[in-house]
Design an enzyme around this catalytic site. Structure first.
Site, PDB file in Angstrom:
ATOM      1  N   ASP A  11       0.853  -1.205   0.000  1.00  0.00           N
ATOM      2  CA  ASP A  11       0.000   0.000   0.000  1.00  0.00           C
ATOM      3  C   ASP A  11       0.884   1.248   0.000  1.00  0.00           C
ATOM      4  O   ASP A  11       0.815   2.076   0.917  1.00  0.00           O
ATOM      5  CB  ASP A  11      -0.936  -0.009   1.219  1.00  0.00           C
ATOM      6  CG  ASP A  11      -0.178  -0.059   2.556  1.00  0.00           C
ATOM      7  OD1 ASP A  11      -0.794   0.301   3.597  1.00  0.00           O
ATOM      8  OD2 ASP A  11       1.010  -0.430   2.570  1.00  0.00           O
ATOM      9  N   ASP A  16       6.843   0.945   1.934  1.00  0.00           N
ATOM     10  CA  ASP A  16       6.592  -0.022   0.862  1.00  0.00           C
ATOM     11  C   ASP A  16       7.495   0.299  -0.336  1.00  0.00           C
ATOM     12  O   ASP A  16       8.120  -0.581  -0.924  1.00  0.00           O
ATOM     13  CB  ASP A  16       5.150   0.058   0.371  1.00  0.00           C
ATOM     14  CG  ASP A  16       4.114  -0.118   1.453  1.00  0.00           C
ATOM     15  OD1 ASP A  16       3.911   0.830   2.232  1.00  0.00           O
ATOM     16  OD2 ASP A  16       3.531  -1.200   1.532  1.00  0.00           O
ATOM     17  N   ASN A  40      -2.551   2.494   3.542  1.00  0.00           N
ATOM     18  CA  ASN A  40      -2.048   3.845   3.833  1.00  0.00           C
ATOM     19  C   ASN A  40      -2.911   4.924   3.175  1.00  0.00           C
ATOM     20  O   ASN A  40      -3.069   6.019   3.706  1.00  0.00           O
ATOM     21  CB  ASN A  40      -0.608   3.980   3.329  1.00  0.00           C
ATOM     22  CG  ASN A  40       0.381   3.261   4.214  1.00  0.00           C
ATOM     23  OD1 ASN A  40       0.249   3.278   5.445  1.00  0.00           O
ATOM     24  ND2 ASN A  40       1.344   2.591   3.614  1.00  0.00           N
ATOM     25  N   THR A 124       3.174  -6.052   2.253  1.00  0.00           N
ATOM     26  CA  THR A 124       3.644  -5.002   3.156  1.00  0.00           C
ATOM     27  C   THR A 124       2.528  -4.006   3.472  1.00  0.00           C
ATOM     28  O   THR A 124       2.788  -2.852   3.829  1.00  0.00           O
ATOM     29  CB  THR A 124       4.845  -4.256   2.534  1.00  0.00           C
ATOM     30  OG1 THR A 124       4.456  -3.743   1.238  1.00  0.00           O
ATOM     31  CG2 THR A 124       6.045  -5.175   2.381  1.00  0.00           C
ATOM     32  N   PHE A 165      -0.964  -1.436  12.362  1.00  0.00           N
ATOM     33  CA  PHE A 165      -1.843  -0.891  11.324  1.00  0.00           C
ATOM     34  C   PHE A 165      -2.255  -1.937  10.283  1.00  0.00           C
ATOM     35  O   PHE A 165      -3.453  -2.095   9.999  1.00  0.00           O
ATOM     36  CB  PHE A 165      -1.138   0.288  10.642  1.00  0.00           C
ATOM     37  CG  PHE A 165      -1.937   0.922   9.536  1.00  0.00           C
ATOM     38  CD1 PHE A 165      -1.674   0.621   8.203  1.00  0.00           C
ATOM     39  CD2 PHE A 165      -2.980   1.797   9.830  1.00  0.00           C
ATOM     40  CE1 PHE A 165      -2.416   1.215   7.184  1.00  0.00           C
ATOM     41  CE2 PHE A 165      -3.728   2.389   8.809  1.00  0.00           C
ATOM     42  CZ  PHE A 165      -3.447   2.088   7.489  1.00  0.00           C
ATOM     43  N   ASN A 166      -1.303  -2.645   9.667  1.00  0.00           N
ATOM     44  CA  ASN A 166      -1.633  -3.559   8.565  1.00  0.00           C
ATOM     45  C   ASN A 166      -2.632  -4.632   8.994  1.00  0.00           C
ATOM     46  O   ASN A 166      -3.527  -4.994   8.234  1.00  0.00           O
ATOM     47  CB  ASN A 166      -0.383  -4.233   8.007  1.00  0.00           C
ATOM     48  CG  ASN A 166       0.487  -3.289   7.207  1.00  0.00           C
ATOM     49  OD1 ASN A 166       0.007  -2.235   6.775  1.00  0.00           O
ATOM     50  ND2 ASN A 166       1.744  -3.634   7.038  1.00  0.00           N
ATOM     51  N   HIS A 238       9.740  -0.149   8.173  1.00  0.00           N
ATOM     52  CA  HIS A 238       9.064  -1.420   8.474  1.00  0.00           C
ATOM     53  C   HIS A 238       9.087  -2.402   7.309  1.00  0.00           C
ATOM     54  O   HIS A 238       9.524  -3.535   7.428  1.00  0.00           O
ATOM     55  CB  HIS A 238       7.594  -1.140   8.823  1.00  0.00           C
ATOM     56  CG  HIS A 238       7.372  -0.167   9.934  1.00  0.00           C
ATOM     57  ND1 HIS A 238       7.532  -0.475  11.276  1.00  0.00           N
ATOM     58  CD2 HIS A 238       6.961   1.127   9.917  1.00  0.00           C
ATOM     59  CE1 HIS A 238       7.243   0.589  12.018  1.00  0.00           C
ATOM     60  NE2 HIS A 238       6.896   1.567  11.227  1.00  0.00           N
ATOM     61  N   ASP A 239       8.574  -1.958   6.159  1.00  0.00           N
ATOM     62  CA  ASP A 239       8.288  -2.892   5.069  1.00  0.00           C
ATOM     63  C   ASP A 239       9.535  -3.503   4.456  1.00  0.00           C
ATOM     64  O   ASP A 239       9.498  -4.640   3.967  1.00  0.00           O
ATOM     65  CB  ASP A 239       7.468  -2.188   3.986  1.00  0.00           C
ATOM     66  CG  ASP A 239       6.084  -1.820   4.484  1.00  0.00           C
ATOM     67  OD1 ASP A 239       5.481  -0.884   3.929  1.00  0.00           O
ATOM     68  OD2 ASP A 239       5.609  -2.455   5.442  1.00  0.00           O
TER      69      ASP A 239
END
Ligand code: RIB
Ligand code: CA
Length: 314
Positions: A11, A16, A40, A124, A165-166, A238-239
């Protein structure tokens, strides 16, 4: 060494985008397709961003657009983190490719069906597309080599105290994926909040001196702008950890865990509940990354942007 066939599913989203830069640059992954999911930002915005990213990095693969909402939940987005476009900051090229006529889950199914070998999926963002694939094509589950995802957090959340979140955007989708039996590499907040790229690293990236390096440095600075206010010493990318898990697993330390997704909790909906005490008696369904060699991760990112040619690190 044979490349690992992968489908990227995200996203974008600054992290990402950086994950995809890393994936393409590694030379270890055979990227068969890119899919987009709403998370996102709206599916229209994440799909436009995906096309721009693929144009920037020269990734010429089909791009499958996901659905415009989670399986059951109402849509939830992260404009506060990634901006109104979902990828605010540097100017990006206009897309040189259109979206595939195949929706994301159908494109995933086509890639799996036509592949001579099982394929890794690298989600991701929210897991809506992967869950849709598993529900609509159970016969293709054996063609999924692994799911290397960014999502969840054994110790804590980031969108609520309990949920990351994801996973929170689509807990029902996450439950389907975590219960699927497909091998899962989980890059949760336990590791991704340690995957910090410091401002000094931004300068190393920019010093590589090519166009991708300049854009990645700008993405890092934008992403850090939000996190600095929360007290982070750097940008938690993160991703990119979900990609690092495939190309440089030695940078990570893992814990095999039985992880369940809370979908009913009044306060904990979207939590990834890891059986740290072993009280469920259930076999692990996840390899959860818990620690990372941060300096090695930063070096990996600097090397990745160098692969796009030109320039030299100061
Ligand atoms: O919680 C972090 C995750 O949420 C990352 O994937 C980021 O891109 C957002 O989607
Ligand atoms: Ca994401």
């Amino acid at each position: 060494m044979n490349k690992i066939p992968v489908i990227l599913d995200g996203d974008p989203g600054h992290d990402d985008a950086i994950a995809w830069v890393l994936a393409k640059a590694s030379g270890l992954l055979d990227i068969r397709a890119v899919c987009t999911v709403c998370g996102n930002q709206t599916i229209e915005k994440t799909s436009y961003n995906a096309r721009r990213i693929c144009t920037l990095i020269g990734l010429d693969v089909p791009i499958g657009m996901g659905s415009d909402k989670p399986l059951i939940s109402a849509r939830r987005m992260a404009a506060s983190v990634h901006g109104q476009s979902g990828l605010d900051g540097p100017i990006l090229p206009e897309p040189s490719m259109e979206i595939s006529p195949l929706p994301a889950a159908q494109l995933m199914a086509k890639v799996l069906r036509e592949s001579a070998e099982p394929v890794c999926i690298v989600p991701t963002g929210p897991l809506t597309n992967v869950a849709t694939l598993l529900l609509s094509h159970p016969e293709l589950k054996e063609k999924i080599r692994c799911i290397s995802l960014m999502g969840g957090g054994i110790a804590h959340g980031n969108w609520t105290c309990a949920a990351e979140f994801n996973i929170l955007v689509d807990p029902e989708a996450a439950k389907i994926v975590f219960e699927s039996g497909v091998p899962i590499l989980m890059a949760g907040l336990d590791v991704t909040e340690k995957a910090l790229i410091f401002p000094a690293d931004f300068d190393r990236v920019r010093a590589v001196g090519n166009r991708v390096a300049a854009v990645v440095a700008d993405w890092l600075e934008f992403f850090y702008h939000f996190h600095r206010k929360l007290g982070y010493a750097g940008a938690p990318v993160h991703d990119a950890v979900a990609v690092a898990a495939l190309i440089r697993p030695e940078l990570l330390e893992y814990k095999d865990l039985f992880v369940q997704i809370e979908t009913q909790g009044e306060y904990c909906r979207g939590a990834t509940v890891g059986d740290l005490l072993g009280t469920t008696g259930k076999a692990p369904n996840v390899r959860a990354a818990m620690c990372i060699d941060r300096a090695g991760f930063a070096d990996l990112l600097v090397e990745a942007v160098r692969a796009y040619g030109g320039g030299r690190e100061a």
